[in-house]
Design a protein around this motif. Structure first.
Motif, PDB file in Angstrom:
ATOM      1  N   GLN A   1       0.824  -1.221   0.000  1.00  0.00           N
ATOM      2  CA  GLN A   1       0.000   0.000   0.000  1.00  0.00           C
ATOM      3  C   GLN A   1       0.853   1.264   0.000  1.00  0.00           C
ATOM      4  O   GLN A   1       0.368   2.339   0.311  1.00  0.00           O
ATOM      5  N   GLN A   2       2.137   1.132  -0.341  1.00  0.00           N
ATOM      6  CA  GLN A   2       3.008   2.312  -0.368  1.00  0.00           C
ATOM      7  C   GLN A   2       3.545   2.545  -1.776  1.00  0.00           C
ATOM      8  O   GLN A   2       3.747   1.588  -2.503  1.00  0.00           O
ATOM      9  N   PRO A   3       3.861   3.782  -2.177  1.00  0.00           N
ATOM     10  CA  PRO A   3       3.572   4.985  -1.409  1.00  0.00           C
ATOM     11  C   PRO A   3       2.079   5.304  -1.408  1.00  0.00           C
ATOM     12  O   PRO A   3       1.375   4.945  -2.341  1.00  0.00           O
ATOM     13  N   PHE A   4       1.641   5.980  -0.335  1.00  0.00           N
ATOM     14  CA  PHE A   4       0.243   6.396  -0.264  1.00  0.00           C
ATOM     15  C   PHE A   4       0.172   7.899  -0.031  1.00  0.00           C
ATOM     16  O   PHE A   4       1.204   8.546   0.216  1.00  0.00           O
ATOM     17  N   LEU A   5      -1.028   8.437  -0.147  1.00  0.00           N
ATOM     18  CA  LEU A   5      -1.198   9.886  -0.002  1.00  0.00           C
ATOM     19  C   LEU A   5      -2.070  10.225   1.196  1.00  0.00           C
ATOM     20  O   LEU A   5      -3.022   9.503   1.499  1.00  0.00           O
ATOM     21  N   LEU A   6      -1.737  11.336   1.845  1.00  0.00           N
ATOM     22  CA  LEU A   6      -2.645  11.972   2.800  1.00  0.00           C
ATOM     23  C   LEU A   6      -3.223  13.183   2.083  1.00  0.00           C
ATOM     24  O   LEU A   6      -2.482  14.107   1.728  1.00  0.00           O
ATOM     25  N   ALA A   7      -4.543  13.142   1.830  1.00  0.00           N
ATOM     26  CA  ALA A   7      -5.216  14.271   1.188  1.00  0.00           C
ATOM     27  C   ALA A   7      -5.737  15.197   2.273  1.00  0.00           C
ATOM     28  O   ALA A   7      -6.354  14.743   3.239  1.00  0.00           O
ATOM     29  N   GLN A   8      -5.468  16.496   2.135  1.00  0.00           N
ATOM     30  CA  GLN A   8      -5.892  17.473   3.137  1.00  0.00           C
ATOM     31  C   GLN A   8      -6.689  18.573   2.462  1.00  0.00           C
ATOM     32  O   GLN A   8      -6.274  19.082   1.422  1.00  0.00           O
ATOM     33  N   SER A   9      -7.795  18.948   3.081  1.00  0.00           N
ATOM     34  CA  SER A   9      -8.622  19.977   2.466  1.00  0.00           C
ATOM     35  C   SER A   9      -9.312  20.854   3.500  1.00  0.00           C
ATOM     36  O   SER A   9     -10.173  20.380   4.234  1.00  0.00           O
ATOM     37  N   PRO A  10      -8.947  22.134   3.572  1.00  0.00           N
ATOM     38  CA  PRO A  10      -9.739  23.067   4.369  1.00  0.00           C
ATOM     39  C   PRO A  10     -10.974  23.486   3.564  1.00  0.00           C
ATOM     40  O   PRO A  10     -11.044  23.208   2.367  1.00  0.00           O
ATOM     41  N   ASN A  11     -11.925  24.174   4.230  1.00  0.00           N
ATOM     42  CA  ASN A  11     -13.064  24.695   3.496  1.00  0.00           C
ATOM     43  C   ASN A  11     -12.590  25.708   2.457  1.00  0.00           C
ATOM     44  O   ASN A  11     -11.516  26.303   2.569  1.00  0.00           O
ATOM     45  N   ARG A  12     -13.425  25.898   1.433  1.00  0.00           N
ATOM     46  CA  ARG A  12     -13.152  26.904   0.410  1.00  0.00           C
ATOM     47  C   ARG A  12     -13.415  28.290   0.988  1.00  0.00           C
ATOM     48  O   ARG A  12     -14.157  28.421   1.956  1.00  0.00           O
ATOM     49  N   PRO A  13     -12.858  29.325   0.380  1.00  0.00           N
ATOM     50  CA  PRO A  13     -13.185  30.662   0.866  1.00  0.00           C
ATOM     51  C   PRO A  13     -14.662  30.959   0.668  1.00  0.00           C
ATOM     52  O   PRO A  13     -15.250  30.532  -0.320  1.00  0.00           O
ATOM     53  N   ALA A  14     -15.265  31.663   1.623  1.00  0.00           N
ATOM     54  CA  ALA A  14     -16.673  32.027   1.500  1.00  0.00           C
ATOM     55  C   ALA A  14     -16.775  33.230   0.573  1.00  0.00           C
ATOM     56  O   ALA A  14     -16.242  34.287   0.880  1.00  0.00           O
ATOM     57  N   ILE A  15     -17.428  33.046  -0.553  1.00  0.00           N
ATOM     58  CA  ILE A  15     -17.595  34.167  -1.483  1.00  0.00           C
ATOM     59  C   ILE A  15     -19.046  34.619  -1.403  1.00  0.00           C
ATOM     60  O   ILE A  15     -19.942  34.011  -1.972  1.00  0.00           O
ATOM     61  N   ILE A  16     -19.266  35.666  -0.613  1.00  0.00           N
ATOM     62  CA  ILE A  16     -20.617  36.209  -0.458  1.00  0.00           C
ATOM     63  C   ILE A  16     -20.637  37.606  -1.057  1.00  0.00           C
ATOM     64  O   ILE A  16     -20.035  38.529  -0.507  1.00  0.00           O
ATOM     65  N   PRO A  17     -21.321  37.803  -2.199  1.00  0.00           N
ATOM     66  CA  PRO A  17     -21.333  39.124  -2.818  1.00  0.00           C
ATOM     67  C   PRO A  17     -21.986  40.154  -1.907  1.00  0.00           C
ATOM     68  O   PRO A  17     -22.952  39.848  -1.206  1.00  0.00           O
ATOM     69  N   GLU A  18     -21.443  41.354  -1.895  1.00  0.00           N
ATOM     70  CA  GLU A  18     -22.024  42.459  -1.120  1.00  0.00           C
ATOM     71  C   GLU A  18     -23.405  42.773  -1.682  1.00  0.00           C
ATOM     72  O   GLU A  18     -23.595  42.709  -2.889  1.00  0.00           O
ATOM     73  N   PRO A  19     -24.380  43.129  -0.825  1.00  0.00           N
ATOM     74  CA  PRO A  19     -25.716  43.482  -1.309  1.00  0.00           C
ATOM     75  C   PRO A  19     -25.661  44.581  -2.371  1.00  0.00           C
ATOM     76  O   PRO A  19     -26.384  44.556  -3.349  1.00  0.00           O
TER      77      PRO A  19
END
Ligand SMILES: [Ca+2]
Ligand SMILES: [Ca+2]
Ligand SMILES: [Ca+2]
Length: 224
Positions: free
Chosen positions: A185-203
């Motif tokens: 099972q080598q080599p293997f990967l550790l996948a890491q993912s933070p949340n995406r940036p919050a894109i909230i358009p201004e009113p």
């Protein structure tokens, strides 16, 4: 007495095999497309692996592990700095084993498009896990909650949430175990993912966009 000698010999051989197992190596997979900056590095001290991550971009990162001794529980300490410019409130970790093993027929199909070519999701029979069943601690200094999905064939998955890591140099230390029962099972990967940036358009932006579209409609009608 003979039994003791045999025992000692086995012990010596085990120690010899362990020292000949080769060095554990970690590397940033596909560095040209990785959100991990060049300042990232890792140190290996026996079965303790410290990873220093400098996040400078969006998206997933993958760390490649190779040369780990089969059947050993390794402690992973991730020292993570968020220099992406946007805040994190979720951070996920998932293991990906090499594609083409016999056990892959247990993986749910099709694989998600983000899984790199040559790798696959890690099911519950492939021997690769977050040191499943070892009782090793799984902690984060920035996040209070942990969701674990590992007792199924779908994935080996740790998701930290309920916290905040500032995009202006915020820090999180994550600790968990990794064990790989078979060399295949080598080599293997550790996948890491933070949340995406919050894109909230201004009113205001939305209102301007609406006005613009309305204006375009009036113009079109006038032209017709
Ligand atoms: Ca697999
Ligand atoms: Ca599992
Ligand atoms: Ca697994």
């Amino acid at each position: 007495m003979k039994k003791l000698t045999t025992f000692l010999l086995v012990l010596a051989l085990t120690a010899l095999m362990a020292s000949n197992a080769g060095a554990v190596t970690l590397s940033i997979f596909d560095p040209g497309n990785s959100p991990l900056g060049a300042a990232s590095y890792a140190t290996v001290n026996g079965t303790t692996i410290d990873i220093y991550e400098d996040w400078v971009g969006y998206g997933r990162s993958f760390i490649m592990f190779d040369g780990m001794t089969a059947g050993v529980d390794y402690t992973i300490n991730k020292h993570i700095t968020n220099n992406t410019g946007y805040d994190w409130w979720v951070f996920t970790n998932e293991l990906l084993d090499p594609l083409g093993q016999d056990e892959d027929d247990l993986d749910p199909q099709p694989y998600a498009p983000w899984i790199p070519a040559g790798f696959s999701t890690s099911n519950d029979n492939d021997g690769l896990s977050f040191a499943q069943g070892s009782g090793m601690p799984r902690t984060s200094t920035a996040f209070a909650n942990l969701f674990v999905d590992e007792l199924v064939h779908v994935r080996d998955f740790l998701e930290f949430s309920n916290g905040l890591v500032s995009g202006a140099g915020g820090f999180d230390m994550q600790t968990f175990g990794i064990r790989e029962n078979y060399d295949t099972q080598q080599p293997f990967l550790l996948a890491q993912s933070p949340n995406r940036p919050a894109i909230i358009p201004e009113p205001g932006t939305l209102m301007l966009l609406g006005l613009g579209l309305t204006g375009l409609g009036i113009l079109r009608r006038k032209k017709a």
